[in-house]
Design an enzyme around this catalytic site. Structure first.
Site, mmCIF file in Angstrom:
data_model
loop_
_atom_site.group_PDB
_atom_site.id
_atom_site.type_symbol
_atom_site.label_atom_id
_atom_site.label_comp_id
_atom_site.label_asym_id
_atom_site.label_seq_id
_atom_site.Cartn_x
_atom_site.Cartn_y
_atom_site.Cartn_z
ATOM 1 N N HIS A 1 5.590 -3.187 9.376
ATOM 2 C CA HIS A 1 6.654 -4.154 9.117
ATOM 3 C C HIS A 1 7.900 -3.876 9.959
ATOM 4 O O HIS A 1 8.657 -4.795 10.276
ATOM 5 C CB HIS A 1 7.065 -4.117 7.632
ATOM 6 N N TYR B 1 0.826 -1.213 0.000
ATOM 7 C CA TYR B 1 0.000 0.000 0.000
ATOM 8 C C TYR B 1 0.862 1.265 0.000
ATOM 9 O O TYR B 1 0.412 2.321 -0.417
ATOM 10 C CB TYR B 1 -0.899 0.038 1.244
ATOM 11 N N GLY B 2 2.080 1.159 0.497
ATOM 12 C CA GLY B 2 2.927 2.336 0.660
ATOM 13 C C GLY B 2 3.354 3.003 -0.622
ATOM 14 O O GLY B 2 3.935 4.082 -0.598
ATOM 15 N N CYS C 1 -2.490 -0.497 9.260
ATOM 16 C CA CYS C 1 -1.649 -0.097 8.135
ATOM 17 C C CYS C 1 -1.486 1.412 8.212
ATOM 18 O O CYS C 1 -2.474 2.143 8.204
ATOM 19 C CB CYS C 1 -2.297 -0.504 6.812
ATOM 20 N N ASN C 2 -0.257 1.871 8.263
ATOM 21 C CA ASN C 2 -0.009 3.295 8.406
ATOM 22 C C ASN C 2 -0.422 4.075 7.171
ATOM 23 O O ASN C 2 -0.996 5.170 7.277
ATOM 24 C CB ASN C 2 1.468 3.531 8.707
ATOM 25 N N CYS D 1 5.482 2.119 9.982
ATOM 26 C CA CYS D 1 5.029 1.016 9.130
ATOM 27 C C CYS D 1 5.014 -0.228 9.996
ATOM 28 O O CYS D 1 5.958 -0.463 10.776
ATOM 29 C CB CYS D 1 5.962 0.835 7.928
#
Length: 296
Positions: A210, A61-62, A92-93, A208
């Protein structure tokens, strides 16, 4: 924690439970990164049931536009709401930064008053509380950085705090791939940390979901005096508060169940997901998301 061992969709009876407290909490991300948030939720809220959806077919998405993120997020939340979610968590950021206000309006006004929580404000609150110098760093995807969502959140809490944002275009993909970290990957991490060291920040937001998987490496490169703030623990506390104020806490006495959906390859999701969740996954159901209309 025990995973539900069936991948069948929820029945109509489950979706329209007479007791809304027994319905699951819906959590979503573009991939498996949001499982770092789910891990904290499972630890802090062991009696709750969870339904996680990873939109892996459209990861990452980033690197998407705000318009794409608004549409993707609406489609995912409609799927989770249709499966009976009592509360929605945007783990999700990038999606939080681009779509949270619109998602809240959509869910509160058109879908039986379901609240939607995101990761940005809880992290901003923790970072502002942690900083001693008033200089905070942010590591995030280019989309999240460009949205200025963290600048707005931090500024609303304390206008005297300075945020130094660093976009990291490849870091989430490197982490999700799960390959052995070679010198090139280490150099990528070193390069994104360098501007924060020059800015002499004392607190860094991991923008994020992750990034917590490489927290030891980030801590080593930034130094032991730098506080790292991740979204999982901060958001879990907000979810707990939201359930309490809305009287939606699950009354069951035992451990809740957690189930998984994804839009891409289920085997790939299972393999990567176990590493991120640090718990067994169980079966993963593949879903096709319905297209929805999103207002400009």
């Amino acid at each position: 924690m025990m995973a539900c061992m069936t991948n069948a969709p929820a029945t109509d009876a489950e979706r329209s439970s007479s007791d809304p407290r027994t319905r699951p909490i819906g959590v979503f991300d573009s991939g498996v990164g949001g499982l770092t948030v789910l891990h904290e939720l499972l630890v802090r809220l062991p009696r709750e049931d969870f339904l996680y959806l990873g939109d892996t077919a459209r990861f990452p998405y980033g690197e998407r536009t705000p318009e794409e993120l608004s549409r993707f997020s609406a489609e995912v939340t409609e799927e989770l709401a249709g499966r009976g979610a009592k509360l929605l968590v945007v783990a999700c950021n990038s999606a939080t930064a681009a779509a949270l206000p619109a998602l809240r309006r959509r869910m509160m006004e058109t879908t039986l008053g379901i609240d939607v929580l995101g990761v940005v404000r809880p992290e901003a609150l923790r970072a502002v509380a942690a900083t001693r110098s008033g200089r905070i760093g942010l590591l995030a995807t280019p989309t999240t950085v460009a949205s200025r969502a963290y600048e707005d959140a931090v500024g609303a809490i304390d206008p005297h705090v300075t945020l130094h944002a660093v976009p990291c275009p490849t870091l989430a993909s490197i982490i999700q791939a799960g390959k052995q970290f070679d010198e090139r990957a280490v150099q990528t991490v070193r390069e994104v940390c360098a501007p924060l060291k020059r800015a002499d920040v004392d607190t860094v937001i991991l923008g994020c979901t992750h990034y917590p998987l490489i927290q030891p490496m980030l801590q080593r490169m930034l130094g032991p005096g730098v506080t790292l703030v991740s979204s999982g623990a901060a958001l879990a506390r907000q979810v707990e508060h939201a359930l309490s104020t809305r009287d939606l806490q699950n009354p069951q006495s035992g451990e809740g169940e957690y189930r998984f959906l994804c839009t891409g390859d289920t085997e790939v999701f299972e393999q990567a997901g176990t590493r991120f969740l640090q718990m067994p996954l169980g079966p993963v159901e593949r879903v096709e998301l319905a297209t929805v209309e999103v207002m400009a």
